[in-house]
Design an enzyme around this catalytic site. Structure first.
Site, short mmCIF file in Angstrom:
data_model
loop_
_atom_site.label_atom_id
_atom_site.label_comp_id
_atom_site.label_asym_id
_atom_site.label_seq_id
_atom_site.Cartn_x
_atom_site.Cartn_y
_atom_site.Cartn_z
N SER A 162 4.29 -88.87 -61.32
CA SER A 162 5.02 -87.90 -60.50
C SER A 162 6.37 -88.45 -60.04
CB SER A 162 4.17 -87.50 -59.28
OG SER A 162 3.74 -88.66 -58.59
N ASN A 208 -3.71 -91.41 -50.63
CA ASN A 208 -4.00 -90.05 -50.18
C ASN A 208 -3.45 -89.76 -48.79
OD1 ASN A 208 -5.29 -90.01 -52.58
ND2 ASN A 208 -7.38 -89.97 -51.75
N THR A 253 16.92 -43.16 -44.58
CA THR A 253 15.51 -43.37 -44.90
C THR A 253 15.36 -42.82 -46.31
OG1 THR A 253 14.77 -41.21 -44.07
CG2 THR A 253 14.76 -43.03 -42.48
N HIS A 254 14.52 -43.41 -47.10
CA HIS A 254 14.37 -43.03 -48.53
C HIS A 254 15.69 -43.13 -49.28
CE1 HIS A 254 10.47 -41.19 -47.32
NE2 HIS A 254 11.16 -40.85 -46.25
N SER A 263 33.42 -60.12 -65.48
CA SER A 263 32.68 -59.88 -66.71
C SER A 263 33.44 -60.51 -67.87
CB SER A 263 32.55 -58.38 -66.93
OG SER A 263 32.33 -58.10 -68.29
N LYS A 294 35.75 -55.55 -64.07
CA LYS A 294 34.54 -55.78 -63.27
C LYS A 294 34.69 -56.86 -62.19
CE LYS A 294 30.92 -54.24 -63.63
NZ LYS A 294 29.84 -54.49 -64.57
N GLU A 300 22.91 -60.72 -56.07
CA GLU A 300 21.86 -60.46 -57.06
C GLU A 300 21.00 -61.71 -57.28
OE1 GLU A 300 23.54 -58.37 -60.65
OE2 GLU A 300 25.29 -58.33 -59.34
N TYR A 337 -9.43 -85.32 -51.69
CA TYR A 337 -8.25 -85.32 -52.55
C TYR A 337 -8.63 -85.12 -54.01
CZ TYR A 337 -4.04 -86.77 -55.02
OH TYR A 337 -2.96 -86.79 -55.86
N1 ARG Z 1 1.14 -89.08 -56.70
C1 ARG Z 1 -0.01 -88.66 -55.98
C2 ARG Z 1 0.20 -87.26 -55.42
O1 ARG Z 1 1.28 -86.85 -55.40
C3 ARG Z 1 -0.30 -89.61 -54.85
C4 ARG Z 1 -1.71 -89.62 -54.41
C5 ARG Z 1 -2.56 -90.17 -55.49
N2 ARG Z 1 -3.88 -90.40 -55.06
C6 ARG Z 1 -4.90 -90.68 -55.91
N3 ARG Z 1 -6.05 -90.84 -55.40
N4 ARG Z 1 -4.70 -90.75 -57.21
O2 ARG Z 1 -0.72 -86.59 -55.01
#
Ligand code: ARG
Length: 455
Positions: free
Chosen positions: A22, A109, A154-155, A276, A282, A289, A316
């Site tokens: 991650s 965690n 309204t509407h 545009s 335009k 938008e 977790y």
């Molecule tokens: N990268 C993990 C997350 O974002 C961190 C926690 C990972 N914990 C584990 N027990 N593998 O959730």
């Protein structure tokens, strides 16, 4: 280096490492991660779980790592998976054995949960500030346009005349509630998960109250399993983001309509418009938008996280790693949208004349004509019927109600007097509203005064 490699007989596949990592997105949490680790190290020192020297050495090294990350001197690696293990790895590279002691009495965690809450505390403050700027801008515009008369709809059909100030103050109230909602949500974000361990607590004599006060949390989450497993605080935050985007989107829809030639009520400044590539004439309201479009994206973020959480057994699960990208995306989108929107309305040109002209037509004084007859003692339902027939007659004859002669009025009811013309003039229709919170000039002035008095 894998911090959990001990139990494994062979290395993980590099494709699995890529998939599992991650760091690509959670590096955004580096500051929160280090802040949490510094508090944890101080707590370990204070409680005698680490020696004072060890604690100090870790704290100092973490501060240096923070400075080095900010100076772009540290490269994160997929091998170290996430921000938590990347930082711990660098720490251990720098101070050796002592670095390895930081993770005593802690799990990733509770670490990720504390990082995420610290991050959302910071971003809630940023969103709050942007909402304040939007509210200030709306209030200033409302003050300027207390005499600007326009059709109320309204509407999307012309309904009753209102002032632009009244219309803007409607949005003021919506965004003020959005601000309240974020503040309320913050009270539940502002609770400490750290010290919960993986799920069951730890065997060390830790001090979670100390951690809470070091990190500036208002309270300590009372159940460790809840603390590491739930993401309701992030869901609430996404809900607040979604409602804010919904309000922005509705307003944008109006700005888009109002800037069309058909309405011509406003002109969006060149700085917030686009052209545009093929049609030279335009001038498009792309910012409005895009904000309208991005509201869908933020709802998607909310739906994603709700769905991620719905089938998870306690505590977790790695699914929870998927909590971060939708939240980061929503934070970026809401902040960018609020910023652009505020500038766009601050700089737009209001065509008061066009609004006033539009307010003259469309029989928007029909309710006031009915109220005139009510004042003469005729029951409201009968008045409604009489004026309805008059409107039909006026449409067929191509006239506005106040363009009918007094004889024409009398052919519908004897109760009409000469004062009917004065009573159904557009300005009188606005002025005559008496209920609290109405569009009357006096009521709008009161609404503004109340806002300024902080009521
Ligand atoms: N990268 C993990 C997350 O974002 C961190 C926690 C990972 N914990 C584990 N027990 N593998 O959730």
């Amino acid at each position: 280096m894998k911090l959990w490699k001990g139990r494994f007989a062979k290395a993980s596949a590099s494709s699995a490492d890529e998939f599992n990592a991650s760091i690509g997105f959670d590096q955004r949490l580096y500051r929160e991660d280090i802040t949490g680790s510094i508090a944890h190290a101080k707590m370990l020192g204070k409680q005698g779980i680490l020696t004072p020297e060890e604690s100090q050495q870790i704290v100092q090294a973490l501060q240096e790592i923070l400075a080095d990350i900010e100076a772009g001197k540290i490269e994160f690696t997929v091998e170290s998976e996430d921000i938590h293990m990347n930082i711990e790895t660098v720490l251990t590279e720098r101070i050796g054995q002592t670095g390895k002691k930081l993770h005593t009495a802690r799990s990733r965690n509770d670490q990720v949960a504390v990082d995420f809450r610290l991050y959302l505390k910071k971003e809630s403050a940023a969103v709050d500030e942007l909402l304040s700027q939007l509210l200030d801008t709306l209030l200033a515009l409302a003050k300027e346009h207390q005499e600007t008369i326009m059709p109320g709809y309204t509407h999307l059909q012309r309904a009753q005349p209102v002032t632009l100030a009244y219309h803007l103050l409607a949005y003021y109230q919506m965004f003020a509630r959005d601000k309240e909602r974020f503040c309320d949500c913050l009270t539940r974000i502002d609770r400490l998960p750290l010290g919960s361990g993986a799920l069951a607590g730890t065997t060390y004599n830790t001090d979670r109250d100390f951690l809470a006060s070091e990190l500036g949390f208002a309270s300590v989450l009372p159940n460790g399993m809840d603390a590491v497993a739930d993401r309701d605080f992030a869901l609430e935050f996404l809900n607040c983001c979604s409602i804010t985007m919904m309000h922005l989107s509705r307003f944008c829809e109006e700005l888009i309509l109002w800037s069309s030639v058909e309405f011509s009520f406003i002109e969006i400044d060149d700085a917030y418009s686009t052209g545009s590539s093929i049609m030279p004439q335009k001038k498009n309201p792309d910012m409005a938008e895009l904000i309208r479009g991005k509201s869908g994206r933020v709802y998607g973020d909310l739906m994603a996280l709700l769905t991620i959480c719905k089938g998870l057994p306690l505590a977790y699960n790695k699914d929870l790693q998927e909590d971060k990208e939708p939240v980061f995306d929503a934070v970026d989108t809401v902040k960018a949208s609020l910023g652009i929107f505020t500038e766009m309305i601050r700089t737009m040109k209001v065509r008061e004349q066009k609004m006033a002209e539009a307010a003259k037509y469309g029989y928007m004084n029909a309710t006031d004509a009915a109220d005139y007859l009510v004042a003469k003692g005729i029951p409201f339902r009968d008045c409604h019927e009489i004026i309805g027939r008059m409107v039909l007659y006026a449409i067929e004859n191509g006239k506005a109600l106040d363009e009918l002669t007094i004889e024409e009025f009398h052919s519908f009811s004897d109760a009409f007097g000469e004062d009917i013309y004065e009573k159904i003039a557009v300005r009188s229709c606005i002025e005559a509203k008496k209920s609290a919170g109405s569009t009357s000039f006096a009521s709008v002035a009161r609404q503004i005064a109340d806002i300024e008095a902080g009521k």
